[in-house]
Design an enzyme around this catalytic site. Structure first.
Site, PDB file in Angstrom:
ATOM      1  N   ASP A 195       0.812  -1.221   0.000  1.00 31.06           N
ATOM      2  CA  ASP A 195       0.000   0.000   0.000  1.00 31.06           C
ATOM      3  C   ASP A 195       0.848   1.276   0.000  1.00 31.06           C
ATOM      4  OD1 ASP A 195      -2.358  -1.551   0.082  1.00 31.06           O
ATOM      5  OD2 ASP A 195      -2.231  -1.691   2.279  1.00 31.06           O
ATOM      6  N   ARG A 196       2.035   1.179  -0.563  1.00 31.36           N
ATOM      7  CA  ARG A 196       2.938   2.327  -0.668  1.00 31.36           C
ATOM      8  C   ARG A 196       3.391   2.868   0.684  1.00 31.36           C
ATOM      9  NH1 ARG A 196       3.170   0.246  -5.040  1.00 31.36           N
ATOM     10  NH2 ARG A 196       3.272   1.348  -7.031  1.00 31.36           N
TER      11      ARG A 196
END
Length: 219
Positions: A195-196
């Site tokens: 999710d970065r």
């Protein structure tokens, strides 16, 4: 696979990184030991040219340039590259005395960013590295006025032939060829996560006492 020829295709390109947690306790005691460890892991994993780094410089007007070069030395003093000392990158370095380099270890979902002042390596170090280069690379060092306009590929090849005739035996190091060392004040280790929410740990020089501290950065 999205089509990169369209803007929508580029926007849809995404890799979900799945690396394990990377925290301060996972770091080596020094930035250079950590960098060497990651480069060794990349070499073991079979990454092509794991010592490749994107070198960024700026000229006296602040106009930036970047290019991929090969790192040829890492120790407590800094990160070393060798090049033509009259090239565009060398001109930038002489004017500003600063540079940055990024090791793009994409296949391992990692990258390392180094930033700091730049110094010329010693004559002895440049001579020692020059002696390890293949003869063809040595002749190219004499033949190529790096970053200058060349009339044609044939003109470049003719210059190599002329250098070969000039030096039938040992090829000496040209006076215009040597090494630069980035002496970092910051070294960041980046590892991709879900999710970065990537892990970013940065070694920073702490004042003028040459000690270092580590900080975690928001992704």
């Amino acid at each position: 696979m999205p089509d990169p020829s369209t803007s929508g295709g580029l926007a849809a390109m995404r890799v979900d990184y799945d690396m394990p947690p990377f925290d301060v306790r996972d770091l080596a005691p020094t930035w250079h030991e950590q960098l060497v460890a990651w480069l060794a892991a990349a070499a073991t994993a079979g990454l092509p040219e794991p010592n490749a780094m994107v070198l960024a410089t700026a000229d006296e007007a602040g106009v930036p340039s970047s290019r991929t070069v090969l790192c040829k030395g890492v120790d407590a003093r800094g990160v070393v590259l060798y090049t033509n000392l009259t090239s565009a990158k060398s001109h930038d370095i002489r004017m500003t005395r600063v540079a940055s380099a990024t090791f793009p270890l994409y296949a391992m979902h990692r990258q390392v960013h180094v930033r700091g002042g730049v110094e010329e390596v010693s004559t002895a170090e440049s001579d020692a590295y020059w002696a390890t280069r293949p003869r063809g690379s040595q002749l190219g060092g004499w033949a190529s006025a790096q970053s200058s306009v060349v009339a044609s590929r044939l003109a470049l090849e003719d210059a190599v032939v002329a250098a070969d005739r000039r030096f039938p035996g040992e090829v000496p190091r040209p006076p215009h060829w040597g090494g630069w060392r980035i002496v970092p004040d910051r070294v960041e280790f980046w590892q991709g996560r879900h999710d970065r929410l990537h892990d970013r740990l940065r070694f920073e020089r702490d004042g003028d006492d040459h000690s270092w501290r580590v900080r975690r950065l928001a992704p």
